[in-house]
Motif scaffolding. Structure first.
Motif, PDB file in Angstrom:
ATOM      1  N   LEU A  25       0.829  -1.208   0.000  1.00  0.00           N
ATOM      2  CA  LEU A  25       0.000   0.000   0.000  1.00  0.00           C
ATOM      3  C   LEU A  25       0.864   1.259   0.000  1.00  0.00           C
ATOM      4  O   LEU A  25       0.564   2.229  -0.713  1.00  0.00           O
ATOM      5  CB  LEU A  25      -0.933  -0.008   1.216  1.00  0.00           C
ATOM      6  CG  LEU A  25      -2.068  -1.032   1.168  1.00  0.00           C
ATOM      7  CD1 LEU A  25      -2.838  -1.026   2.476  1.00  0.00           C
ATOM      8  CD2 LEU A  25      -3.008  -0.760   0.006  1.00  0.00           C
ATOM      9  N   HIS A  28       2.320   2.340  -3.375  1.00  0.00           N
ATOM     10  CA  HIS A  28       1.402   2.860  -4.387  1.00  0.00           C
ATOM     11  C   HIS A  28       0.592   4.042  -3.885  1.00  0.00           C
ATOM     12  O   HIS A  28      -0.455   4.372  -4.451  1.00  0.00           O
ATOM     13  CB  HIS A  28       0.467   1.742  -4.871  1.00  0.00           C
ATOM     14  CG  HIS A  28       1.183   0.673  -5.619  1.00  0.00           C
ATOM     15  ND1 HIS A  28       1.743  -0.425  -4.984  1.00  0.00           N
ATOM     16  CD2 HIS A  28       1.456   0.533  -6.945  1.00  0.00           C
ATOM     17  CE1 HIS A  28       2.322  -1.192  -5.897  1.00  0.00           C
ATOM     18  NE2 HIS A  28       2.169  -0.644  -7.079  1.00  0.00           N
ATOM     19  N   TYR A  59      -4.740  -6.307  -6.986  1.00  0.00           N
ATOM     20  CA  TYR A  59      -5.559  -5.170  -6.552  1.00  0.00           C
ATOM     21  C   TYR A  59      -5.222  -3.894  -7.327  1.00  0.00           C
ATOM     22  O   TYR A  59      -6.054  -3.009  -7.443  1.00  0.00           O
ATOM     23  CB  TYR A  59      -5.403  -4.955  -5.043  1.00  0.00           C
ATOM     24  CG  TYR A  59      -6.089  -6.050  -4.249  1.00  0.00           C
ATOM     25  CD1 TYR A  59      -7.420  -5.937  -3.885  1.00  0.00           C
ATOM     26  CD2 TYR A  59      -5.393  -7.217  -3.903  1.00  0.00           C
ATOM     27  CE1 TYR A  59      -8.060  -6.949  -3.195  1.00  0.00           C
ATOM     28  CE2 TYR A  59      -6.025  -8.238  -3.212  1.00  0.00           C
ATOM     29  CZ  TYR A  59      -7.356  -8.104  -2.857  1.00  0.00           C
ATOM     30  OH  TYR A  59      -7.982  -9.120  -2.180  1.00  0.00           O
ATOM     31  N   ARG A  60      -4.014  -3.831  -7.871  1.00  0.00           N
ATOM     32  CA  ARG A  60      -3.643  -2.656  -8.661  1.00  0.00           C
ATOM     33  C   ARG A  60      -4.420  -2.599  -9.974  1.00  0.00           C
ATOM     34  O   ARG A  60      -4.534  -1.540 -10.592  1.00  0.00           O
ATOM     35  CB  ARG A  60      -2.143  -2.695  -8.973  1.00  0.00           C
ATOM     36  CG  ARG A  60      -1.268  -2.820  -7.733  1.00  0.00           C
ATOM     37  CD  ARG A  60       0.160  -3.168  -8.113  1.00  0.00           C
ATOM     38  NE  ARG A  60       0.898  -3.712  -6.988  1.00  0.00           N
ATOM     39  CZ  ARG A  60       2.085  -4.287  -7.071  1.00  0.00           C
ATOM     40  NH1 ARG A  60       2.682  -4.367  -8.253  1.00  0.00           N
ATOM     41  NH2 ARG A  60       2.686  -4.772  -5.993  1.00  0.00           N
ATOM     42  N   SER A 169     -11.443  -6.740   1.360  1.00  0.00           N
ATOM     43  CA  SER A 169     -10.340  -6.176   0.576  1.00  0.00           C
ATOM     44  C   SER A 169     -10.814  -5.588  -0.746  1.00  0.00           C
ATOM     45  O   SER A 169     -10.173  -4.689  -1.294  1.00  0.00           O
ATOM     46  CB  SER A 169      -9.270  -7.247   0.320  1.00  0.00           C
ATOM     47  OG  SER A 169      -9.764  -8.263  -0.542  1.00  0.00           O
ATOM     48  N   ARG A 174      -7.860   2.658  -2.886  1.00  0.00           N
ATOM     49  CA  ARG A 174      -6.405   2.811  -2.827  1.00  0.00           C
ATOM     50  C   ARG A 174      -5.945   4.264  -2.900  1.00  0.00           C
ATOM     51  O   ARG A 174      -4.841   4.584  -2.469  1.00  0.00           O
ATOM     52  CB  ARG A 174      -5.749   1.991  -3.939  1.00  0.00           C
ATOM     53  CG  ARG A 174      -5.930   0.490  -3.775  1.00  0.00           C
ATOM     54  CD  ARG A 174      -5.273  -0.268  -4.913  1.00  0.00           C
ATOM     55  NE  ARG A 174      -3.835  -0.218  -4.858  1.00  0.00           N
ATOM     56  CZ  ARG A 174      -3.058  -1.127  -4.248  1.00  0.00           C
ATOM     57  NH1 ARG A 174      -3.606  -2.135  -3.596  1.00  0.00           N
ATOM     58  NH2 ARG A 174      -1.752  -1.021  -4.274  1.00  0.00           N
ATOM     59  N   THR A 175      -6.770   5.158  -3.438  1.00  0.00           N
ATOM     60  CA  THR A 175      -6.367   6.565  -3.549  1.00  0.00           C
ATOM     61  C   THR A 175      -7.036   7.444  -2.496  1.00  0.00           C
ATOM     62  O   THR A 175      -6.822   8.661  -2.488  1.00  0.00           O
ATOM     63  CB  THR A 175      -6.700   7.114  -4.949  1.00  0.00           C
ATOM     64  OG1 THR A 175      -8.111   7.023  -5.169  1.00  0.00           O
ATOM     65  CG2 THR A 175      -5.961   6.340  -6.027  1.00  0.00           C
ATOM     66  N   GLY A 185      -7.974  -0.054   5.954  1.00  0.00           N
ATOM     67  CA  GLY A 185      -6.929  -0.793   5.253  1.00  0.00           C
ATOM     68  C   GLY A 185      -5.965  -1.502   6.170  1.00  0.00           C
ATOM     69  O   GLY A 185      -5.266  -2.430   5.754  1.00  0.00           O
TER      70      GLY A 185
END
Length: 360
Positions: A25, A28, A59-60, A169, A174-175, A185
């Motif tokens: 994490l 990224h 996940y990316r 998950s 992510r952002t 997370g």
């Protein structure tokens, strides 16, 4: 009377150390983000390992909410079926003997719901009664058992199945650098759990398979409670991005102010005090929640040890966690006469309590 016959869990095959997830994490994060804060949150979460629905590098590649939700449906259906099949074997119950199936999830949307997708695969009867629950969040496992108890109270000859499936998950943004998302997370993992229960009038010799599970408890009573004015503190903000965590920092204080009082009041109705409970099945909402319960109820540090071990081993599984902890408790074979209390908290803000007894 509701008798718990068996509880079983199932986890995705992708298991990672907390440090591996943290490093991925951090690597990224958007430019200028505070990787040190994320590392501190992960280090203080009380989590050592977690199971994830996908390999970490997948996940990316996740795209739209629709794409992610389709993954949820496929993977959650498989995981739910695995947990259910295992629980039925351990209970010595045939699939066609199930009269009611309750399913709970809050990490994906499915219509037909998950229990309908699992039904034909595992051999449930076409006329099985179904009760899908959504929106209860981490309280869903306890609430599901309470609704099973309600049904068996009027159908004592029936057998019921509860299945909880959470792929937390797949909801991670992510952002999103909000405190709520960073905390989520650090805590949540993926897994499923299933519970088989029977009413007091069910003939215990009616099934041919050999029951392999240790003796489970009976459900004595349940209580559901909403705390008005707290609706904004826990839940999802749902949009084109998917599920975005809403997690108020006030939650541990609400546990101290209201939930512990609720527990004491509920126990008092049955002439019990917190110190009379020797099997605590508490949802591991995080170390601060467990600390608040321990301190305000005057419990020894060992009282919530099973919850802390579950948090360390698998993270917070949302609605499946209390069933996982009940399964771990059953593995230790509590002696006859043990009193247990299942405690779970969820959006609303709400609490769900289930009083359990291992019979003499």
């Amino acid at each position: 009377m509701t008798r718990v016959l068996a509880v079983s869990t199932a986890f995705p095959p992708h298991r990672y150390m907390q440090q591996e997830i943290t490093d991925d994490l951090v690597s990224h994060l958007p430019a200028g983000a505070d990787g040190g804060l994320l590392r501190r949150l992960h280090a203080g979460a009380g989590v050592e390992t977690r199971h994830l629905a996908l390999p970490l590098d997948r996940y990316r590649e996740l795209g739209t909410f629709g794409e992610t939700n389709r993954l949820f449906i496929d993977l959650a259906t498989d995981l739910a079926a695995e947990a259910v099949e295992r629980a039925l074997v351990e209970a010595g119950v045939r699939p066609e003997e199930i009269d009611l199936v309750v399913s709970t999830t809050v990490t994906g949307i499915a219509a037909p719901s998950l229990e309908a997708r699992v039904a034909a695969r595992i051999g449930l009867r076409p006329d099985v009664k179904r009760m899908p629950l959504f929106g209860l969040g981490c309280a869903g496992g306890a609430a599901g058992l309470a609704r099973v108890h309600d049904h068996l109270g009027v159908r004592p000859d029936a057998t019921a199945l509860l299945v909880s499936t959470e792929l937390c998950s797949l909801t991670l943004q992510r952002t999103d650098l909000s405190a709520a998302n960073l905390v989520a997370g650090s805590l949540f993992g993926d897994g499923a759990a299933a519970l088989v229960a029977a009413g007091g009038g069910r003939d215990s010799t009616s099934t041919a398979p050999v029951r392999t599970a240790p003796a489970g408890p009976t459900v004595v009573a349940t209580r559901s409670r909403l705390y008005p004015g707290t609706e904004h503190l826990l839940g999802w903000d749902v949009g084109e991005w998917g599920f975005r965590m809403v997690l108020g920092p006030e939650l541990p204080e609400l546990v101290r102010l209201h939930v512990t009082e609720e527990i004491e009041s509920f126990l008092a109705e049955h002439d019990l005090k917190p110190t009379d409970v020797t099997a605590w099945i508490c949802h591991p909402g995080g170390p601060r929640i467990l600390d608040a319960l321990t301190e305000e109820l005057g419990l020894p540090d060992s009282a919530l040890a099973v919850s802390r071990r579950a948090l360390a081993a698998t993270g917070n599984l949302s609605s499946a966690s209390v069933l996982q902890i009940l399964n771990d408790t059953l593995s230790d074979r509590p002696p006859a006469g043990t009193t247990g209390l299942m405690v779970a908290l969820g959006p609303g803000f709400a609490s769900e309590l289930v009083l359990l007894a291992w019979e003499e």
